[in-house]
Enzyme design. Structure first.
Site, mmCIF file in Angstrom:
data_model
loop_
_atom_site.group_PDB
_atom_site.id
_atom_site.type_symbol
_atom_site.label_atom_id
_atom_site.label_comp_id
_atom_site.label_asym_id
_atom_site.label_seq_id
_atom_site.Cartn_x
_atom_site.Cartn_y
_atom_site.Cartn_z
ATOM 1 N N SER A 168 0.209 -1.211 0.007
ATOM 2 C CA SER A 168 -0.313 0.163 0.250
ATOM 3 C C SER A 168 1.332 1.215 -0.146
ATOM 4 O O SER A 168 1.665 1.663 -0.753
ATOM 5 C CB SER A 168 -0.706 0.070 1.327
ATOM 6 O OG SER A 168 -1.849 1.258 1.032
ATOM 7 N N LYS A 186 -5.794 3.203 -2.624
ATOM 8 C CA LYS A 186 -4.786 3.069 -0.964
ATOM 9 C C LYS A 186 -5.364 2.277 -0.037
ATOM 10 O O LYS A 186 -5.466 1.812 0.635
ATOM 11 C CB LYS A 186 -3.795 3.240 -0.913
ATOM 12 C CG LYS A 186 -2.244 3.278 -2.080
ATOM 13 C CD LYS A 186 -1.561 2.088 -2.716
ATOM 14 C CE LYS A 186 -0.997 2.389 -3.894
ATOM 15 N NZ LYS A 186 -0.528 0.418 -3.945
#
Ligand code: HXC
Length: 306
Positions: A168, A186
């Site tokens: 991420s 994300k």
């Protein structure tokens, strides 16, 4: 050649284990896979560009004599049938999927005013829907591996399995100019991981996130930073350097190995503390890190006000 993983880890840790990685020919994910292969794993990496995926797979194979690394091209993570077919090929050729790295990502800098609906959606599709598709395609195999390698953390295990890591970013937490699409994607990726950790923890699977900060010599740095501002960018990282691909690889080994037995639903920031500085690093007219160069006098002043 620079080390791909810390010498601290034990050779053979991941023998008889298989990692499936999307975005595996990219700079960060190939480093993660390289480390796992070095420590005994076999691997399947997938990506859109067939020539690149196969070239990187062949190169990773060199990490360890006897390793098997397959590279499957023409796999866009936005296409469930392509990912599913790649997963099946991986299991057919390598025998299992014990670890998954959901790493495929798309990124470019564009402020909201320049971000078309399709541009926003494209990054959501690659990062968020692509991670979701990766989960849906690999979950049955992860659960099988989690059952096979279930351990209580006490006994000497025959290894670990049934673990997924999402790559991420810390950007969604701090927010970042020209990254609305990525921050939104994300945040969603992290949410998938968090829910997975709850729903499948009872079956022995773990789901965690690695959130890289600025990592040197990566696609992210090339796309998102201005080389002319490199020194300034480095100074804005508390540890006063950019990260190395090896730093992400070490975090990956940590989470997939015995060291990660009780870590589930976590987000590991591997960023030298960088995201905490954004927006919060000034003291008077001094920019970070000059603002914290005289901690004693600052604390005396602070004390005198008590
Ligand atoms: C504004 C842009 C743009 C830009 C593309 N678009 N680049 N808009 N500024 N710089 C718009 C296009 O105009 C189009 O919208 C839409 O996005 C889709 O573009 P396509 O080129 O058709 O999409 P596609 O071929 O699928 O390519 C996807 C991509 C591309 C994300 C745009 O860059 C890509 O494939 N990247 C993959 C590799 C990558 O990005 N890796 C980054 C990893 S680094 P319109 O409206 O014109 O149709 C990383 C670091 C993370 O992820 C760290 C977090 C900070």
């Amino acid at each position: 050649m620079a080390p791909v993983v810390s010498s601290y880890w034990k050779e053979g840790t991941f023998v008889n284990k298989v990692v499936f990685c999307t975005g595996g020919s990219g700079t960060i994910c190939s480093g993660q896979v390289r480390a796992l292969v070095t420590l005994g794993a076999d691997a399947c990496i997938v990506g859109r560009n067939t020539e690149k995926v196969q070239r990187v797979a062949a190169d990773i194979t060199k990490q360890r004599t006897g390793s098997k690394v397959i590279g499957i091209g023409n796999v866009d993570v936005r296409d469930f049938s392509k990912v599913k077919a790649a997963v099946e090929t991986c299991v057919e050729q390598l025998g299992s999927i014990d670890f998954v790295i959901a790493g495929a990502a798309g990124n470019f800098l564009a402020p909201i005013s320049d971000l078309s609906l399709n541009a926003f959606k494209t990054v959501i599709d690659i990062d968020l829907i692509g991670s979701w598709i990766t989960v849906k395609a690999t979950l049955p195999y992860l659960l099988k591996s989690a059952e096979k390698y279930r351990n209580d953390g006490k006994s000497l295990s025959n290894g670990t399995g049934g673990r997924i890591i999402f790559v991420s970013s810390t950007n969604y937490r701090s927010a970042r100019v020209a990254q609305a699409h990525v921050c939104a994607a994300k945040a969603g990726v992290n949410a998938i991981s968090d829910v997975l950790s709850l729903e499948y923890g009872p079956r022995g699977m773990t789901s965690n996130i690695i959130a890289p900060g600025p990592i040197d010599e990566t696609e992210g740095i090339r796309r998102l930073s201005d080389p002319a501002l490199r020194d300034e960018a480095i100074r804005s990282v508390p540890l006063q350097r950019f990260g190395l691909i090896k730093d992400i690889a070490d975090a990956t080994v940590f989470l997939f190995g015995d060291t990660g037995n009780f870590i589930n639903g976590a987000c590991l920031d591997v960023d030298g503390g960088a995201w905490r500085v954004k927006g919060g690093g000034q003291w008077g007219n001094r920019s970070y890190p000059d603002s914290i160069q005289t901690p004693e006098s600052l604390s005396r002043k602070a004390l005198s006000k008590l």
